[in-house]
Enzyme design. Structure first.
Site, PDB file in Angstrom:
ATOM      1  N   ARG A  50       0.788  -1.213  -0.106  1.00 23.22           N
ATOM      2  CA  ARG A  50       0.034  -0.120  -0.100  1.00 23.22           C
ATOM      3  C   ARG A  50       0.926   1.324  -0.133  1.00 23.22           C
ATOM      4  NH1 ARG A  50      -2.602  -3.791   3.449  1.00 23.22           N
ATOM      5  NH2 ARG A  50      -1.070  -3.122   4.880  1.00 23.22           N
ATOM      6  N   ASP A 109      15.054  -0.471  -0.713  1.00 25.43           N
ATOM      7  CA  ASP A 109      15.731  -0.783   0.712  1.00 25.43           C
ATOM      8  C   ASP A 109      16.844  -2.036   0.070  1.00 25.43           C
ATOM      9  OD1 ASP A 109      15.662  -0.431   3.642  1.00 25.43           O
ATOM     10  OD2 ASP A 109      15.996  -2.554   3.286  1.00 25.43           O
ATOM     11  N   GLY A 111      16.321  -4.064  -2.363  1.00 27.29           N
ATOM     12  CA  GLY A 111      15.936  -4.141  -3.617  1.00 27.29           C
ATOM     13  C   GLY A 111      15.331  -5.597  -3.901  1.00 27.29           C
ATOM     14  N   ARG A 171       1.086   6.094   7.923  1.00 20.11           N
ATOM     15  CA  ARG A 171       1.245   6.447   6.342  1.00 20.11           C
ATOM     16  C   ARG A 171       0.475   7.839   5.978  1.00 20.11           C
ATOM     17  NH1 ARG A 171       1.867   1.739   3.708  1.00 20.11           N
ATOM     18  NH2 ARG A 171       1.053  -0.326   4.691  1.00 20.11           N
TER      19      ARG A 171
HETATM   20  P1  IMP Z   1      13.123  -4.138  -0.280  1.00 16.85           P
HETATM   21  O1  IMP Z   1      12.346  -5.186  -0.840  1.00 16.85           O
HETATM   22  O2  IMP Z   1      14.029  -4.617   0.972  1.00 16.85           O
HETATM   23  O3  IMP Z   1      13.941  -3.511  -1.231  1.00 16.85           O
HETATM   24  O4  IMP Z   1      11.965  -3.265   0.433  1.00 16.85           O
HETATM   25  C1  IMP Z   1      11.212  -2.551  -0.171  1.00 16.85           C
HETATM   26  C2  IMP Z   1       9.803  -2.368   0.844  1.00 16.85           C
HETATM   27  O5  IMP Z   1      10.456  -2.321   2.055  1.00 16.85           O
HETATM   28  C3  IMP Z   1       9.230  -1.088   0.340  1.00 16.85           C
HETATM   29  O6  IMP Z   1       8.187  -1.365  -0.552  1.00 16.85           O
HETATM   30  C4  IMP Z   1       8.704  -0.728   1.681  1.00 16.85           C
HETATM   31  O7  IMP Z   1       7.346  -1.377   2.086  1.00 16.85           O
HETATM   32  C5  IMP Z   1       9.548  -1.481   2.794  1.00 16.85           C
HETATM   33  N1  IMP Z   1      10.410  -0.428   3.263  1.00 16.85           N
HETATM   34  C6  IMP Z   1      11.715  -0.423   3.344  1.00 16.85           C
HETATM   35  N2  IMP Z   1      12.356   0.597   3.931  1.00 16.85           N
HETATM   36  C7  IMP Z   1      11.462   1.341   4.529  1.00 16.85           C
HETATM   37  C8  IMP Z   1      11.315   2.331   5.263  1.00 16.85           C
HETATM   38  O8  IMP Z   1      12.368   3.115   5.692  1.00 16.85           O
HETATM   39  N3  IMP Z   1      10.214   2.752   5.783  1.00 16.85           N
HETATM   40  C9  IMP Z   1       8.939   2.155   5.427  1.00 16.85           C
HETATM   41  N4  IMP Z   1       8.994   1.211   4.543  1.00 16.85           N
HETATM   42  C10 IMP Z   1      10.356   0.519   4.310  1.00 16.85           C
END
Ligand code: IMP
Ligand code: MG
Length: 189
Positions: A50, A109, A111, A171
Protein backbone atom coordinates in the site's frame (compact mmCIF):
# COMPACT_ATOMS: atom_id res chain seq x y z
CA UNK A 1 3.99 26.25 12.10
CA UNK A 2 6.20 23.21 12.62
CA UNK A 3 4.85 20.60 10.19
CA UNK A 4 5.55 17.85 12.71
CA UNK A 5 3.04 19.31 15.17
CA UNK A 6 0.15 18.70 12.83
CA UNK A 7 0.35 14.90 13.09
CA UNK A 8 1.85 14.09 16.43
CA UNK A 9 2.96 10.46 16.21
CA UNK A 10 5.09 10.17 19.31
CA UNK A 11 7.76 8.08 17.54
CA UNK A 12 8.73 10.64 14.88
CA UNK A 13 12.42 11.62 14.82
CA UNK A 14 13.16 14.32 12.24
CA UNK A 15 11.42 15.80 9.25
CA UNK A 16 13.40 14.49 6.26
CA UNK A 17 11.50 15.66 3.16
CA UNK A 18 8.87 18.39 3.37
CA UNK A 19 5.55 18.52 1.58
CA UNK A 20 6.85 21.32 -0.68
CA UNK A 21 9.95 19.33 -1.67
CA UNK A 22 7.83 16.25 -2.39
CA UNK A 23 5.43 18.22 -4.59
CA UNK A 24 8.25 19.79 -6.59
CA UNK A 25 10.13 16.54 -7.21
CA UNK A 26 6.99 14.55 -8.08
CA UNK A 27 6.00 17.18 -10.62
CA UNK A 28 9.47 16.83 -12.21
CA UNK A 29 9.14 13.04 -12.34
CA UNK A 30 5.69 13.36 -13.97
CA UNK A 31 7.07 15.76 -16.57
CA UNK A 32 9.97 13.41 -17.30
CA UNK A 33 7.60 10.45 -17.74
CA UNK A 34 5.34 12.55 -20.00
CA UNK A 35 8.33 13.32 -22.21
CA UNK A 36 9.75 9.77 -22.22
CA UNK A 37 6.39 8.19 -23.10
CA UNK A 38 5.21 10.76 -25.63
CA UNK A 39 4.92 8.04 -28.30
CA UNK A 40 3.28 5.45 -26.07
CA UNK A 41 -0.41 4.62 -26.40
CA UNK A 42 -0.45 1.86 -23.77
CA UNK A 43 1.09 3.26 -20.62
CA UNK A 44 0.38 1.55 -17.31
CA UNK A 45 1.45 2.85 -13.92
CA UNK A 46 1.58 -0.26 -11.74
CA UNK A 47 1.81 0.55 -8.04
CA UNK A 48 2.77 -1.71 -5.17
CA UNK A 49 0.23 -1.57 -2.38
CA UNK A 50 0.00 0.00 0.00
CA UNK A 51 3.06 2.21 0.31
CA UNK A 52 2.93 3.70 -3.19
CA UNK A 53 -0.70 4.92 -3.07
CA UNK A 54 -0.12 8.55 -2.11
CA UNK A 55 2.85 8.80 -4.49
CA UNK A 56 1.12 7.26 -7.52
CA UNK A 57 -2.02 9.39 -7.19
CA UNK A 58 0.04 12.58 -7.01
CA UNK A 59 2.43 11.45 -9.75
CA UNK A 60 -0.30 10.60 -12.27
CA UNK A 61 -1.68 14.15 -12.09
CA UNK A 62 1.53 15.26 -13.81
CA UNK A 63 1.59 12.52 -16.46
CA UNK A 64 0.07 14.23 -19.48
CA UNK A 65 -0.40 11.07 -21.53
CA UNK A 66 -3.22 8.57 -21.93
CA UNK A 67 -2.57 6.02 -19.18
CA UNK A 68 -4.15 3.59 -16.84
CA UNK A 69 -3.29 2.46 -13.33
CA UNK A 70 -3.25 -0.89 -11.59
CA UNK A 71 -1.93 -2.33 -8.36
CA UNK A 72 -0.26 -5.40 -6.92
CA UNK A 73 0.16 -6.21 -3.29
CA UNK A 74 3.37 -7.87 -2.15
CA UNK A 75 4.97 -8.40 1.23
CA UNK A 76 8.43 -9.20 2.48
CA UNK A 77 8.63 -7.24 5.67
CA UNK A 78 8.04 -7.72 9.32
CA UNK A 79 9.00 -4.67 11.41
CA UNK A 80 11.95 -2.90 9.80
CA UNK A 81 13.85 -5.78 8.14
CA UNK A 82 13.21 -7.44 4.79
CA UNK A 83 12.82 -11.20 4.99
CA UNK A 84 14.28 -11.47 1.48
CA UNK A 85 11.32 -13.66 0.51
CA UNK A 86 8.78 -11.66 -1.50
CA UNK A 87 5.22 -12.97 -1.52
CA UNK A 88 2.56 -11.87 -4.03
CA UNK A 89 -0.58 -11.24 -1.98
CA UNK A 90 -2.70 -9.89 -4.80
CA UNK A 91 -1.91 -9.63 -8.50
CA UNK A 92 -2.65 -6.89 -11.03
CA UNK A 93 -5.76 -7.22 -13.24
CA UNK A 94 -4.44 -5.72 -16.51
CA UNK A 95 -3.05 -8.04 -19.16
CA UNK A 96 0.30 -6.24 -19.56
CA UNK A 97 1.35 -8.04 -22.75
CA UNK A 98 2.50 -5.28 -25.12
CA UNK A 99 2.12 -2.49 -22.53
CA UNK A 100 4.64 0.10 -21.43
CA UNK A 101 4.72 -0.60 -17.72
CA UNK A 102 6.19 1.60 -15.02
CA UNK A 103 6.48 -0.31 -11.76
CA UNK A 104 6.04 2.10 -8.87
CA UNK A 105 7.11 1.61 -5.28
CA UNK A 106 7.47 3.87 -2.30
CA UNK A 107 11.05 2.96 -1.37
CA UNK A 108 13.87 0.68 -2.42
CA UNK A 109 15.76 -0.86 0.47
CA UNK A 110 17.43 -4.25 -0.14
CA UNK A 111 16.08 -4.21 -3.71
CA UNK A 112 14.51 -7.68 -3.38
CA UNK A 113 10.94 -6.46 -3.89
CA UNK A 114 11.63 -4.53 -7.09
CA UNK A 115 13.90 -7.24 -8.46
CA UNK A 116 11.46 -10.09 -7.77
CA UNK A 117 8.41 -8.26 -9.09
CA UNK A 118 10.31 -7.02 -12.19
CA UNK A 119 11.31 -10.58 -13.10
CA UNK A 120 7.73 -11.75 -12.70
CA UNK A 121 6.42 -8.91 -14.87
CA UNK A 122 9.01 -9.53 -17.61
CA UNK A 123 7.67 -13.10 -17.95
CA UNK A 124 4.35 -11.50 -18.87
CA UNK A 125 5.92 -9.85 -21.93
CA UNK A 126 5.29 -6.12 -21.52
CA UNK A 127 6.54 -3.92 -24.38
CA UNK A 128 8.78 -2.18 -21.86
CA UNK A 129 9.30 -2.12 -18.11
CA UNK A 130 10.79 0.68 -16.05
CA UNK A 131 11.06 1.20 -12.32
CA UNK A 132 10.04 4.32 -10.42
CA UNK A 133 10.61 4.75 -6.68
CA UNK A 134 9.91 7.79 -4.57
CA UNK A 135 12.81 7.00 -2.23
CA UNK A 136 15.99 4.95 -2.45
CA UNK A 137 18.39 3.88 0.27
CA UNK A 138 21.48 3.01 -1.83
CA UNK A 139 23.53 1.95 1.23
CA UNK A 140 21.04 -0.83 1.90
CA UNK A 141 20.98 -2.50 -1.52
CA UNK A 142 21.74 -6.20 -1.35
CA UNK A 143 21.44 -6.78 -5.08
CA UNK A 144 22.11 -4.79 -8.22
CA UNK A 145 18.99 -3.01 -9.44
CA UNK A 146 18.28 -0.16 -11.81
CA UNK A 147 15.86 2.59 -10.76
CA UNK A 148 14.83 4.54 -13.85
CA UNK A 149 12.94 7.28 -12.00
CA UNK A 150 14.04 8.02 -8.43
CA UNK A 151 12.54 10.78 -6.32
CA UNK A 152 15.15 11.09 -3.58
CA UNK A 153 18.17 9.11 -2.37
CA UNK A 154 18.16 9.04 1.41
CA UNK A 155 20.55 7.82 4.11
CA UNK A 156 19.98 4.59 5.99
CA UNK A 157 17.09 5.64 8.26
CA UNK A 158 13.73 3.96 8.63
CA UNK A 159 11.20 6.53 7.43
CA UNK A 160 7.43 6.98 7.50
CA UNK A 161 4.87 9.28 5.92
CA UNK A 162 3.50 10.00 2.47
CA UNK A 163 2.24 6.41 2.27
CA UNK A 164 5.17 4.74 4.03
CA UNK A 165 4.52 2.98 7.31
CA UNK A 166 6.06 1.29 10.27
CA UNK A 167 3.80 -1.65 11.10
CA UNK A 168 0.92 0.23 9.38
CA UNK A 169 1.42 3.44 11.35
CA UNK A 170 2.40 6.81 9.89
CA UNK A 171 1.10 6.51 6.32
CA UNK A 172 -1.07 9.64 6.57
CA UNK A 173 1.74 12.09 7.25
CA UNK A 174 1.97 14.46 4.25
CA UNK A 175 5.80 14.56 4.51
CA UNK A 176 8.63 12.04 5.03
CA UNK A 177 10.00 11.75 8.56
CA UNK A 178 12.44 9.45 10.31
CA UNK A 179 11.35 7.05 13.01
CA UNK A 180 13.15 7.40 16.34
CA UNK A 181 13.91 3.76 17.18
CA UNK A 182 14.20 4.39 20.93
CA UNK A 183 10.86 6.17 21.12
CA UNK A 184 9.26 3.50 18.95
CA UNK A 185 10.60 0.73 21.17
CA UNK A 186 9.29 2.42 24.30
CA UNK A 187 5.82 2.73 22.76
CA UNK A 188 5.45 -0.61 21.03
CA UNK A 189 8.18 -2.85 22.49
P1 IMP B 1 13.14 -4.09 -0.27
O1 IMP B 1 12.50 -5.31 -0.86
O2 IMP B 1 14.09 -4.46 0.86
O3 IMP B 1 13.79 -3.19 -1.28
O4 IMP B 1 12.02 -3.30 0.47
C1 IMP B 1 11.09 -2.52 -0.15
C2 IMP B 1 9.87 -2.39 0.72
O5 IMP B 1 10.22 -2.34 2.10
C3 IMP B 1 9.16 -1.10 0.45
O6 IMP B 1 8.12 -1.30 -0.48
C4 IMP B 1 8.61 -0.71 1.80
O7 IMP B 1 7.32 -1.27 1.96
C5 IMP B 1 9.50 -1.36 2.80
N1 IMP B 1 10.47 -0.40 3.39
C6 IMP B 1 11.80 -0.40 3.24
N2 IMP B 1 12.38 0.61 3.91
C7 IMP B 1 11.36 1.27 4.50
C8 IMP B 1 11.31 2.47 5.32
O8 IMP B 1 12.31 3.12 5.66
N3 IMP B 1 10.06 2.83 5.72
C9 IMP B 1 8.93 2.18 5.37
N4 IMP B 1 8.94 1.08 4.60
C10 IMP B 1 10.14 0.64 4.16
MG1 MG C 1 5.96 -1.37 0.31
Amino acid sequence: MDEKMEFPYAFIGDLLISQVELEKRIRELGEQITEDYKDSENLLLLGLLRGSVMFITDLMKHVKRPMTMDFMSVSSYSGTESSGFVRIDSDHKTNIHGWDVILIDDIVDSGYTISTVSKLLMDRKPKSLKVCALLDKPERHKIDIKIDYCGFSIPDHFVVGYGLDIDEKGRNLPYIATVDPEKYKKLYG
